[in-house]
Write a protein that holds these residues in place. Structure first.
Motif, PDB file in Angstrom:
ATOM      1  N   GLY A   1      60.036  21.701   6.688  1.00 16.25           N
ATOM      2  CA  GLY A   1      61.245  21.555   5.897  1.00 16.25           C
ATOM      3  C   GLY A   1      60.942  21.588   4.404  1.00 16.25           C
ATOM      4  O   GLY A   1      59.882  22.060   3.987  1.00 16.25           O
ATOM      5  N   VAL A   2      61.867  21.098   3.635  1.00 17.89           N
ATOM      6  CA  VAL A   2      61.742  21.124   2.178  1.00 17.89           C
ATOM      7  C   VAL A   2      61.994  19.732   1.621  1.00 17.89           C
ATOM      8  O   VAL A   2      62.943  19.057   2.003  1.00 17.89           O
ATOM      9  CB  VAL A   2      62.757  22.117   1.557  1.00 17.89           C
ATOM     10  N   LEU A   3      61.102  19.308   0.739  1.00 19.51           N
ATOM     11  CA  LEU A   3      61.194  17.992   0.111  1.00 19.51           C
ATOM     12  C   LEU A   3      61.638  18.201  -1.335  1.00 19.51           C
ATOM     13  O   LEU A   3      61.000  18.942  -2.067  1.00 19.51           O
ATOM     14  CB  LEU A   3      59.804  17.363   0.169  1.00 19.51           C
ATOM     15  N   SER A   4      62.735  17.558  -1.719  1.00 27.26           N
ATOM     16  CA  SER A   4      63.195  17.643  -3.106  1.00 27.26           C
ATOM     17  C   SER A   4      62.608  16.472  -3.888  1.00 27.26           C
ATOM     18  O   SER A   4      62.856  15.314  -3.557  1.00 27.26           O
ATOM     19  CB  SER A   4      64.729  17.594  -3.170  1.00 27.26           C
ATOM     20  N   LEU A   5      61.826  16.777  -4.912  1.00 23.88           N
ATOM     21  CA  LEU A   5      61.169  15.731  -5.696  1.00 23.88           C
ATOM     22  C   LEU A   5      61.474  15.921  -7.177  1.00 23.88           C
ATOM     23  O   LEU A   5      61.675  17.050  -7.632  1.00 23.88           O
ATOM     24  CB  LEU A   5      59.657  15.789  -5.482  1.00 23.88           C
ATOM     25  N   PRO A   6      61.476  14.819  -7.936  1.00 22.72           N
ATOM     26  CA  PRO A   6      61.738  14.955  -9.379  1.00 22.72           C
ATOM     27  C   PRO A   6      60.678  15.837 -10.045  1.00 22.72           C
ATOM     28  O   PRO A   6      59.480  15.666  -9.802  1.00 22.72           O
ATOM     29  CB  PRO A   6      61.631  13.515  -9.897  1.00 22.72           C
ATOM     30  N   GLY A   7      61.127  16.751 -10.883  1.00 22.75           N
ATOM     31  CA  GLY A   7      60.196  17.614 -11.601  1.00 22.75           C
ATOM     32  C   GLY A   7      59.203  16.827 -12.439  1.00 22.75           C
ATOM     33  O   GLY A   7      58.080  17.277 -12.672  1.00 22.75           O
ATOM     34  N   ALA A   8      59.587  15.619 -12.838  1.00 30.13           N
ATOM     35  CA  ALA A   8      58.713  14.786 -13.669  1.00 30.13           C
ATOM     36  C   ALA A   8      57.408  14.441 -12.966  1.00 30.13           C
ATOM     37  O   ALA A   8      56.397  14.166 -13.616  1.00 30.13           O
ATOM     38  CB  ALA A   8      59.437  13.497 -14.062  1.00 30.13           C
ATOM     39  N   MET A   9      57.408  14.473 -11.639  1.00 28.56           N
ATOM     40  CA  MET A   9      56.185  14.145 -10.891  1.00 28.56           C
ATOM     41  C   MET A   9      55.060  15.135 -11.192  1.00 28.56           C
ATOM     42  O   MET A   9      53.897  14.839 -10.958  1.00 28.56           O
ATOM     43  CB  MET A   9      56.458  14.144  -9.392  1.00 28.56           C
ATOM     44  N   LEU A  10      55.423  16.329 -11.664  1.00 28.85           N
ATOM     45  CA  LEU A  10      54.408  17.340 -11.933  1.00 28.85           C
ATOM     46  C   LEU A  10      53.669  17.106 -13.246  1.00 28.85           C
ATOM     47  O   LEU A  10      52.722  17.815 -13.561  1.00 28.85           O
ATOM     48  CB  LEU A  10      55.055  18.728 -11.975  1.00 28.85           C
ATOM     49  N   GLY A  11      54.115  16.162 -14.044  1.00 26.24           N
ATOM     50  CA  GLY A  11      53.448  15.888 -15.311  1.00 26.24           C
ATOM     51  C   GLY A  11      54.196  14.768 -16.006  1.00 26.24           C
ATOM     52  O   GLY A  11      54.884  14.970 -16.997  1.00 26.24           O
ATOM     53  N   HIS A  12      54.033  13.541 -15.471  1.00 25.68           N
ATOM     54  CA  HIS A  12      54.870  12.428 -15.942  1.00 25.68           C
ATOM     55  C   HIS A  12      54.432  11.921 -17.309  1.00 25.68           C
ATOM     56  O   HIS A  12      55.142  11.161 -17.942  1.00 25.68           O
ATOM     57  CB  HIS A  12      54.862  11.287 -14.912  1.00 25.68           C
ATOM     58  N   ASN A  13      53.251  12.327 -17.783  1.00 28.21           N
ATOM     59  CA  ASN A  13      52.761  11.807 -19.063  1.00 28.21           C
ATOM     60  C   ASN A  13      52.944  12.796 -20.209  1.00 28.21           C
ATOM     61  O   ASN A  13      52.346  12.634 -21.265  1.00 28.21           O
ATOM     62  CB  ASN A  13      51.286  11.406 -18.937  1.00 28.21           C
ATOM     63  N   VAL A  14      53.769  13.824 -20.008  1.00 26.57           N
ATOM     64  CA  VAL A  14      54.019  14.761 -21.108  1.00 26.57           C
ATOM     65  C   VAL A  14      55.450  14.605 -21.612  1.00 26.57           C
ATOM     66  O   VAL A  14      56.311  14.045 -20.934  1.00 26.57           O
ATOM     67  CB  VAL A  14      53.791  16.236 -20.688  1.00 26.57           C
ATOM     68  N   ASP A  15      55.690  15.114 -22.800  1.00 24.52           N
ATOM     69  CA  ASP A  15      57.032  15.125 -23.384  1.00 24.52           C
ATOM     70  C   ASP A  15      57.986  15.855 -22.427  1.00 24.52           C
ATOM     71  O   ASP A  15      57.695  16.984 -22.015  1.00 24.52           O
ATOM     72  CB  ASP A  15      56.943  15.863 -24.730  1.00 24.52           C
ATOM     73  N   PRO A  16      59.094  15.211 -22.055  1.00 21.54           N
ATOM     74  CA  PRO A  16      60.021  15.854 -21.107  1.00 21.54           C
ATOM     75  C   PRO A  16      60.466  17.252 -21.550  1.00 21.54           C
ATOM     76  O   PRO A  16      60.645  18.138 -20.703  1.00 21.54           O
ATOM     77  CB  PRO A  16      61.210  14.891 -21.064  1.00 21.54           C
ATOM     78  N   ALA A  17      60.619  17.460 -22.845  1.00 17.13           N
ATOM     79  CA  ALA A  17      61.052  18.779 -23.325  1.00 17.13           C
ATOM     80  C   ALA A  17      59.962  19.825 -23.089  1.00 17.13           C
ATOM     81  O   ALA A  17      60.241  20.978 -22.737  1.00 17.13           O
ATOM     82  CB  ALA A  17      61.394  18.700 -24.815  1.00 17.13           C
ATOM     83  N   VAL A  18      58.711  19.408 -23.285  1.00 16.00           N
ATOM     84  CA  VAL A  18      57.585  20.325 -23.043  1.00 16.00           C
ATOM     85  C   VAL A  18      57.505  20.674 -21.558  1.00 16.00           C
ATOM     86  O   VAL A  18      57.319  21.831 -21.172  1.00 16.00           O
ATOM     87  CB  VAL A  18      56.257  19.687 -23.529  1.00 16.00           C
TER      88      VAL A  18
END
Ligand SMILES: [Zn+2]
Length: 257
Positions: free
Chosen positions: A52-69
């Protein structure tokens, strides 16, 4: 990684078929889209099956960077900035008389509202793969979306008593007392991960076959600890007749391409 699929010339043994979709008397298993893909790697039969498919927050891919970046980075990859659609795939491999399941899906929803996941066991059956035919399970790591299928009610009873479950020793050790202090996860995930891993270790101690660095599960089927995603994360490499296929588990996500 190079992948080529051999079609011509290979001797197909009748008991090695993974693409038999006929299963009379089992209504309700068929889906409009089968969500599986069969191929051969030399003499090795391979079937990729979606859990199946798991929907996860995009922030998990790099939680320590500026959200805009981070948002710009994801948009540059043609991906939405807020939600990552994470495809959960497992693989069935047949080589040298062994039938090997690589990763086991998420199983029952661990109370996290993940309605599009947990289809693996049903889809294995729809593909004509009997759980009792599995001789080995290889776990790339012990996140709940890779072990949960083994914890569904009734599954353990349908597996062979002499099933061998291969996982890196460093992975079982980590999950005895996991440290999440340096990762960022949505609410509920840390508890669910801890709970699922503990339940797995409690239920399958006699089937576990921990390896340190590397183990050849069957001819041309090699699991190697690489670490990173989790301390004992491993990849599985298939090699036969000049063909190669690597199952990377959670080592690579779509943003890596
Ligand atoms: Zn993972």
């Amino acid at each position: 990684m190079s992948l080529s699929i051999a079609n011509g010339g290979a001797q197909q043994k009748t008991n090695m078929r993974l693409d038999d979709t006929s299963h009379p008397g089992r209504p309700g298993l068929d889906e409009l889209v089968p969500s599986r893909y069969a191929l051969r790697v030399g003499e090795i039969d391979v079937m990729v099956v979606s859990d199946g498919v798991l929907s996860l927050p995009g922030a998990m891919l790099g939680h320590n960077v500026d959200p805009a970046v981070r948002a710009a980075w994801l948009e540059d990859m043609f991906l939405p900035p807020d939600m990552l659609e994470w495809a959960l795939n497992a693989v069935v491999v047949r080589s040298g008389g062994r039938t090997i399941l690589i990763d086991a899906g998420i199983g029952m929803d661990p109370g996290l509202n993940l309605p599009r996941t947990g289809r693996l066991i049903q889809r294995l059956e729809a593909a004509g793969i009997d759980l009792a035919s599995l001789t080995d399970v290889v776990l790339t790591h012990m996140h709940m979306d890779h072990i949960g299928g083994l914890l569904i009610d009734g599954v353990k009873e349908r597996l062979r008593p002499d099933l061998r479950i291969h996982v890196a020793a460093a992975e079982t050790k980590f999950w005895e007392s996991p440290d999440f202090s340096r990762v960022s996860m949505p609410p509920g995930f840390p508890d669910a991960l801890r709970r699922t891993a503990k339940q797995f270790l409690d239920e399958y101690p006699s089937q576990l076959r921990p390896f340190d660095k590397e183990y050849e599960v069957a001819p041309g089927v090699l699991v190697t600890r690489t670490g990173g995603h989790t301390p004992g994360h491993s990849v599985v490499r298939l090699a036969s007749g000049g063909d190669r296929l690597t199952f990377a588990g959670d080592l690579v996500f779509q943003v890596g391409f």
